[in-house]
Design a protein around this motif. Sequence first.
Motif, PDB file in Angstrom:
ATOM      1  N   ASN A 286       0.971  -1.292  -0.050  1.00 37.82           N
ATOM      2  CA  ASN A 286       0.153  -0.001  -0.345  1.00 37.82           C
ATOM      3  C   ASN A 286       0.831   1.205   0.016  1.00 37.82           C
ATOM      4  N   PHE A 287       2.143   0.723   0.154  1.00 43.17           N
ATOM      5  CA  PHE A 287       3.390   2.454   0.294  1.00 43.17           C
ATOM      6  C   PHE A 287       3.644   2.566  -1.017  1.00 43.17           C
ATOM      7  N   ARG A 288       2.973   3.821  -1.383  1.00 47.23           N
ATOM      8  CA  ARG A 288       4.026   4.331  -2.463  1.00 47.23           C
ATOM      9  C   ARG A 288       4.629   5.728  -2.630  1.00 47.23           C
ATOM     10  N   ARG A 289       5.160   5.536  -3.962  1.00 50.81           N
ATOM     11  CA  ARG A 289       6.084   7.280  -3.779  1.00 50.81           C
ATOM     12  C   ARG A 289       5.394   8.622  -3.550  1.00 50.81           C
ATOM     13  N   SER A 290       5.309   9.386  -2.735  1.00 48.75           N
ATOM     14  CA  SER A 290       4.612  10.571  -1.844  1.00 48.75           C
ATOM     15  C   SER A 290       4.572  11.895  -3.450  1.00 48.75           C
ATOM     16  N   LYS A 291       3.208  11.573  -3.420  1.00 51.05           N
ATOM     17  CA  LYS A 291       3.293  12.669  -4.366  1.00 51.05           C
ATOM     18  C   LYS A 291       2.834  14.595  -4.187  1.00 51.05           C
ATOM     19  N   ASP A 292       2.443  14.536  -4.575  1.00 53.28           N
ATOM     20  CA  ASP A 292       2.422  16.380  -4.910  1.00 53.28           C
ATOM     21  C   ASP A 292       0.729  17.111  -5.811  1.00 53.28           C
ATOM     22  N   GLN A 293       0.081  17.863  -5.111  1.00 52.27           N
ATOM     23  CA  GLN A 293      -1.168  17.712  -6.009  1.00 52.27           C
ATOM     24  C   GLN A 293      -1.046  19.157  -7.043  1.00 52.27           C
ATOM     25  N   GLY A 294      -1.425  18.936  -7.465  1.00 52.25           N
ATOM     26  CA  GLY A 294      -1.835  19.668  -9.065  1.00 52.25           C
ATOM     27  C   GLY A 294      -2.491  20.333  -9.127  1.00 52.25           C
ATOM     28  N   ASP A 295      -2.560  21.412 -10.029  1.00 53.15           N
ATOM     29  CA  ASP A 295      -4.077  22.175 -10.130  1.00 53.15           C
ATOM     30  C   ASP A 295      -5.281  21.455 -10.263  1.00 53.15           C
ATOM     31  N   PRO A 296      -6.348  21.621  -9.063  1.00 52.04           N
ATOM     32  CA  PRO A 296      -7.832  21.526  -9.897  1.00 52.04           C
ATOM     33  C   PRO A 296      -8.552  21.854 -11.150  1.00 52.04           C
ATOM     34  N   ASP A 297      -9.413  20.668 -12.236  1.00 50.24           N
ATOM     35  CA  ASP A 297     -10.296  21.096 -12.528  1.00 50.24           C
ATOM     36  C   ASP A 297     -11.463  22.044 -12.456  1.00 50.24           C
ATOM     37  N   LYS A 303      -4.435  16.518 -10.461  1.00 46.06           N
ATOM     38  CA  LYS A 303      -3.344  15.816 -10.916  1.00 46.06           C
ATOM     39  C   LYS A 303      -2.415  15.154 -10.009  1.00 46.06           C
ATOM     40  N   ALA A 304      -1.804  13.827 -10.077  1.00 44.26           N
ATOM     41  CA  ALA A 304      -0.457  13.289  -9.269  1.00 44.26           C
ATOM     42  C   ALA A 304      -0.368  13.748  -9.369  1.00 44.26           C
ATOM     43  N   ILE A 305       1.063  14.486  -8.966  1.00 43.27           N
ATOM     44  CA  ILE A 305       2.686  14.606  -9.883  1.00 43.27           C
ATOM     45  C   ILE A 305       3.697  14.094  -8.289  1.00 43.27           C
ATOM     46  N   VAL A 306       4.285  13.434  -8.951  1.00 47.19           N
ATOM     47  CA  VAL A 306       5.672  12.350  -8.198  1.00 47.19           C
ATOM     48  C   VAL A 306       6.631  13.689  -7.666  1.00 47.19           C
ATOM     49  N   SER A 307       6.540  13.547  -6.613  1.00 45.36           N
ATOM     50  CA  SER A 307       7.265  15.231  -5.748  1.00 45.36           C
ATOM     51  C   SER A 307       9.235  14.960  -6.520  1.00 45.36           C
ATOM     52  N   SER A 308       9.508  16.219  -5.743  1.00 44.98           N
ATOM     53  CA  SER A 308      10.977  16.072  -5.807  1.00 44.98           C
ATOM     54  C   SER A 308      11.113  17.520  -4.320  1.00 44.98           C
ATOM     55  N   ASN A 309      10.336  17.249  -3.704  1.00 46.43           N
ATOM     56  CA  ASN A 309      10.062  17.935  -2.602  1.00 46.43           C
ATOM     57  C   ASN A 309      10.873  16.855  -1.868  1.00 46.43           C
ATOM     58  N   ARG A 310      10.177  15.996  -1.979  1.00 45.66           N
ATOM     59  CA  ARG A 310      10.427  14.949  -0.810  1.00 45.66           C
ATOM     60  C   ARG A 310      10.457  13.219  -2.051  1.00 45.66           C
ATOM     61  N   THR A 311      11.434  11.748  -1.040  1.00 48.92           N
ATOM     62  CA  THR A 311      11.682  11.086  -1.572  1.00 48.92           C
ATOM     63  C   THR A 311      10.459  10.182  -0.693  1.00 48.92           C
ATOM     64  N   SER A 312      10.126  10.392   0.043  1.00 51.79           N
ATOM     65  CA  SER A 312       9.262   9.042   0.964  1.00 51.79           C
ATOM     66  C   SER A 312       8.537   8.680   0.551  1.00 51.79           C
ATOM     67  N   GLN A 313       8.285   7.465   0.827  1.00 48.36           N
ATOM     68  CA  GLN A 313       6.846   6.187   0.024  1.00 48.36           C
ATOM     69  C   GLN A 313       5.471   6.808   1.638  1.00 48.36           C
ATOM     70  N   SER A 314       4.881   6.735   1.280  1.00 48.11           N
ATOM     71  CA  SER A 314       3.506   6.821   1.743  1.00 48.11           C
ATOM     72  C   SER A 314       2.134   5.962   1.879  1.00 48.11           C
ATOM     73  N   GLU A 346      -8.071  14.231   9.131  1.00 47.95           N
ATOM     74  CA  GLU A 346      -7.749  14.266   7.590  1.00 47.95           C
ATOM     75  C   GLU A 346      -7.477  12.747   8.756  1.00 47.95           C
ATOM     76  N   SER A 347      -7.640  11.315   7.391  1.00 57.87           N
ATOM     77  CA  SER A 347      -7.488  10.383   7.842  1.00 57.87           C
ATOM     78  C   SER A 347      -5.497  10.429   8.335  1.00 57.87           C
ATOM     79  N   MET A 348      -4.995   9.084   9.247  1.00 59.94           N
ATOM     80  CA  MET A 348      -4.045   9.191   9.281  1.00 59.94           C
ATOM     81  C   MET A 348      -2.604   8.900   7.994  1.00 59.94           C
ATOM     82  N   GLN A 349      -2.208   9.392   7.956  1.00 59.29           N
ATOM     83  CA  GLN A 349      -0.642   8.992   6.789  1.00 59.29           C
ATOM     84  C   GLN A 349       0.239   8.838   7.158  1.00 59.29           C
ATOM     85  N   PHE A 350       1.361   7.288   6.817  1.00 57.83           N
ATOM     86  CA  PHE A 350       1.804   6.488   7.142  1.00 57.83           C
ATOM     87  C   PHE A 350       3.158   7.082   6.382  1.00 57.83           C
ATOM     88  N   LEU A 351       4.332   6.873   6.889  1.00 52.93           N
ATOM     89  CA  LEU A 351       6.169   7.672   6.230  1.00 52.93           C
ATOM     90  C   LEU A 351       6.679   6.811   5.915  1.00 52.93           C
TER      91      LEU A 351
END
Length: 467
Positions: A286-297, A303-314, A346-351
């Motif tokens: 269930n752990f995936r590379r952490s992503k940032d939020q892009g602009d909404p429609d 749009k989910a964007i692979v983060s360059s600011n964090r390299t953890s899994q969540s 928010e739902s608990m986010q695991f890292l």
Amino acid sequence: MGPFCRATRFLLKVLTLSFAAFAYERCGDTDNNCYKWALEGGCENSSDSIEIYCPLSCGSCEPHSCSAQEANEDFCTMDLELRDEENGGMHCTFWHNLPGRGPINVSFLSEVETHVGVIKLQGAFSMHTYEDHVFRFRDAGGEILATLRMVKSRIVLNLDDDFIASLTNCVDRPQEHWDKTCDIWAKEEQCVRNPGFMTVFCAKTCHTCHLREEDLRCARRYLPMSQKPVLQRGDMDQMFQDIKDRAQKYSSNVQILSRSPWIVAFEGIILEEEIAELLAAQGQENFRRSKDQGDPDSFGLMKAIVSSNRTSQSAWCQDTCKELPSYIAVTDRIAKIIQVPTDHFESMQFLKYNVGDYYVKHHDMNEEKDNDRACGPRIYTFFLYLSDVEEGGETYFNQLNISVKPRKGLGLLWPSVLSENPTVRDDRTMHEAKAVLRGLKVAANVWVHLFSYEIPNLWACTGGLYR
């Protein structure tokens, strides 16, 4: 109660009362930013009559018509009885403002289309119904103007040109990542159980095309949630002043690391067996590379964007995870300490941070977007360390020069906003996750919002849906 019984009960209780429709809309702000504007002095200083748009935050709400001394007692008693909210009951009112269309015929859709009333131009038609009932509106010539499902977020609908235009080009989105179709989900009653997702992806099937646009769907006033913020001016400082007294029954040692801004550490706030149960429920898959939020429609789909600011899994604690005794115990514990109900969480986010993983300097409140949302800004972060780390992985508050080393069972609490104005970001709590040098860092975020989070999230109003 089966669909046939509900339909029969509905038809027996149709009311064609010519009262002001907006008496049935609770007083509320027309913009999610109203509380922020009020704290900034807008109610007293604005030349644009902010009180008209923000009556709740400005304290200028009129009482419900049934609160007036001259109110008709029989009508108000009947009104309260017919709401039947515990069983999904609701009152709805439709206004006719479509010149040239003649009288509008209203029908109830079940197995058949049953005529229930007529709306005259600039008139209103009001009735008792149930959440999930579907109505069809035809003009004098029989043309279908709209087919709408009733939801608690809209009890007054103004049928005008703008409203009809909002229904055009309404389609179901392609189901690229799920194994069911909109038709199947609708038969499983997901249009009501999961209204946000279904409105974004299956608006045509669910007859919720009028709720597609995020600005309309996600106004706090129209969501079935409290409009009261959990923090007023100064409440945060008061909460922290006596936090040691409240937390001592849950923590072996409470340390105040900073008072301006407040940063508090809690030893042993989460137990070994609770950590084990929560992590076992996630599973590595269930752990995936952490992503940032892009602009909404326009419908709020990010749009989910692979983060360059964090390299953890969540991974997120969802569905059955939130039913675990450990999850309930930990979140209830946090709620008691910070004096905020869990529906604001928010739902608990695991890292997971492996060797070399990091998260650059950042803040947990999005200053540009958070006050726009019905849930309001993140006001607190309660960070849980679920493992020891041999070297590295510290949480570092850049402007305060405070560094916290990960220790299993430790909890760390800090605010994202100012006590004197909980809609404004406190930049002093900028922080980063230092790179792990040896070992594995496992942790969890519990983010807390100014307004309820659960209902806006159910309605896809928190930025949680991705395209």
